[in-house]
Scaffold this active site. Sequence first.
Site, PDB file in Angstrom:
ATOM      1  N   ASN A   1      59.489  30.271  36.266  1.00 50.30           N
ATOM      2  CA  ASN A   1      58.179  30.728  36.756  1.00 50.30           C
ATOM      3  C   ASN A   1      57.570  31.814  35.863  1.00 50.30           C
ATOM      4  OD1 ASN A   1      58.817  33.516  37.958  1.00 50.30           O
ATOM      5  ND2 ASN A   1      60.407  32.212  38.846  1.00 50.30           N
TER       6      ASN A   1
ATOM      7  N   GLU B   1      58.131  27.940  28.946  1.00 52.75           N
ATOM      8  CA  GLU B   1      57.710  26.716  29.642  1.00 52.75           C
ATOM      9  C   GLU B   1      57.555  27.088  31.105  1.00 52.75           C
ATOM     10  OE1 GLU B   1      56.913  23.826  28.348  1.00 52.75           O
ATOM     11  OE2 GLU B   1      57.497  24.266  26.286  1.00 52.75           O
TER      12      GLU B   1
END
Length: 810
Positions: free
Chosen positions: A189, A210
């Site tokens: 996250n 990512e």
Amino acid sequence: MSREQQAVARARKAFETGRSKSVEHRIRQLKNLQRLFTEKQSVISAAVKKDLNKSEVGTQLYETLGLEGELNTAINHLKEWAAPRPVEKNLLTISDTVYIKPEPLGVVLIIGAWNYPWAVTIQPLIGAIAAGNAAVIKPSEVCVHTAKVMEDLLPLYIDKELYPVVTGGVPETQELLRQRFDHIFYTGNSVVGKLIMEAAAKNLTPVTLELGGKSPCYIDKNCDLTIACRRVAWGKYTNCGQTCIAPDYILCEPSIQDRVIEEVKKAIKEFYTDNPKTCPDYGRIINQRHFKRIMNMLEGSTVAAGGDNEESDCYIAPTVLRDVKPEAKVMQEEIFGPLLPILSVSGLDEAIKFINKGEKPLALYCFSSDNKVINRMTDETSSGGFLANDCLVHFSVGSLPFGGVGNSGMGCYHGKYSFDQLSHLRSCLIKKLNMEGVNSMRYPPHTPKKLGWARFFILNSVDLGWVGRMALLAVMAVVAAVVLQTTSVPFKEKSNVHFKPFHQGDSEPIRSASHRTAVSAQWCYQSQYSCDDTCRDPIRWAAQFPSCGGLRQSPINIVSTKVHVNSALPPFNFIGHTNTINITVENKGHSAHFALPQSFRLTGGALPGHYRAAQFHFHWGGNGRPGSEHTIDGEQFPMELHIVHIKEPYGSLAEAEHDMAGIALLAFLFEESSDDNPHLDSLIASLGRVKNNGSSTVIPNFRLSDIIPSDKDLFSYYRYVGSMTTPGCEQAVAWTLFHRTLPISSRQLDAITQQCRFWTGQPMTDIFRPTQPLDGRVVYRSKAGAALGGVMHWWVGVSSVLLGRTGLIH
Ligand SMILES: NC(=O)c1ccc[n+]([C@@H]2O[C@H](COP(=O)([O-])OP(=O)(O)OC[C@H]3O[C@@H](n4cnc5c(N)ncnc54)[C@H](O)[C@@H]3O)[C@@H](O)[C@H]2O)c1
Ligand SMILES: CCCCCCC=O
């Protein structure tokens, strides 16, 4: 030393041995990973089942299959990816070797997430290994069972010193982050993403993040709602919505909301039955913390479908929420669960505005039958990836970079992007210690004249052949002398020496400028190779021109007993071939091209259109060696004539190259005759006037019909689909090889092969590409008395066979 410190130190030490850098070692490790997925599939699936209730098939489909594909790609392309990459040069660097050298970064930290625990942890590892790095692998602790299996299995298959697995939660990850890495690849996250970047900043360690976020999905009223909603439902409820690129919410006009709800409900039933809870293909929320987080989001929204849940089982049914307001709880953060809110917008304008008010998403989906809507959505928004009329599938396309932008991440990976992301692309320029005079234009004292020369040399980027390079070097030497002496010779852009930029790209007048890449992009025939180690012989063409490694390459060996006789291959109609004209022949560095006027045209022959002539050229051997490109039953002929035609309305090969039959090449084989072929004499004489690369001459009163038989005698031929036989080997050629051979005497053959020189200055001999694999293609043979009616049918047949086999037709 902590366990984490030890693992990093071990990986660093192993990296310093240099073994991870050898391409063979990398390939071996990647093959070991392949073996892991073959041998331990059931152990892997069992752990994922315990963690996320994914079925074995689901785990293969969404996790390991993609990894196997990535492994194949990396193994097959690694040598090419890792090879030095020549780049374009300017006049000042023309005599230097200039290239990019991909190098490993060092020790990479890979921090994985839990939702697709194998995909998001091992896929970066494939890139790290391929790029020659060591890597410390930190699987997500949230996926308890999978993390354990990774810890147990990876050391059994890959070098455990170079690629250690460190398990643990936040404290362990934080301890790792206190160590020095050469790159950190984090998936998870955005909140933690910021912590990762902060920790990395202390050592100026580059990061790939990512991340996730809310990925919007706009459904236009102008589209097939059944199909759109089925695809959205699949994207949303796969893995119970715990997918970084799941469509987070739907934007649509109020008038279609009810239909959207009905269609999504239908799809849920179709995929997961009336009771998803008992359906083996429906997953579970990873843990109770996330269960509670998701259930809390329902507050204040109206459930239109689903909503059932059971905390003890971490089950939340596929759920649709209607008339959701932007202020609703469910719209404040990434859902990452099986809730699908629908928000009303008045149309595309409002949808775009709404999307642009939020953070840049990881994925953006747009469903519409109207290309204008799709185009506006791409043009007026930004996101990591964009998909029209589908969800998720871009993740599986290795040729697309996968990654976020803005709040959804930075950097990208998959396929070659993983390799590049985890490599240092080192700039290399290797100069010799001579030609110092040229440098004087940059040394003080600075003068306007030196600046003039500097402008000329720096601002001109050229592609030169060998002769051009030599000429240029000569001029540079003169310039050096002039500049050194600081005489008053005025700077002139136009000198007496005419620099004609020529290069392999120019060697095909029908080729596009895009093929004129770099001076170092010189390709050569096998016969040239030993004298110039920078040129690429046919075996290595594909490293620079990927099409040369394609599945429809030419020339080929035709096995006469295996050809398919086809009665839909009628004779040709030649237009203009009997006209007497003046033509120009030019030495193109690899062969000599005889330019033909576009008024020479070609129809018939089952070609799918009308074609205009461009040029013809020959392929020959030398010193009595045969030199045809095509062979029949293994026999190579003394020489081969190629007449190149471009399909109308294309104007160049660049335009035609996406059409499987964009080019029609007529080929004639020569057979040795005891007498001279008088029609070849003027051609042979003209070759004597174009000895060197770039030189040209005119042949007056030429008639193409003098050297080839008339069309009515050319009804018998072979046909197959293939490529140009010189780089870039564009797979856009409908080949016709006539049965009828042309005569040439041995005296004429000797004369031809002794006339010209390559761009390297060597005698131009053996100018043919070796035959290429047929790769399942069919060679057809015409049958006299054919009917025109079958032509289109024949092409449709050929196209569909190729399409089905290779998916290569664009
Ligand atoms: N872009 C992608 O490819 C991708 C893929 C999967 C998931 N995601 C995103 O990841 C998120 C879900 O994953 P998650 O974050 O719940 O996974 P997670 O909880 O597994 O965390 C990811 C990793 O970060 C580590 N971590 C957690 N807190 C930390 C801290 N305070 N300090 C240091 N390390 C810490 C964990 O140990 C774990 O290895 C979603 O936002 C999803 O969209 C993105
Ligand atoms: C099928 C899609 C897999 C996506 C995995 C990465 C994001 O969560």
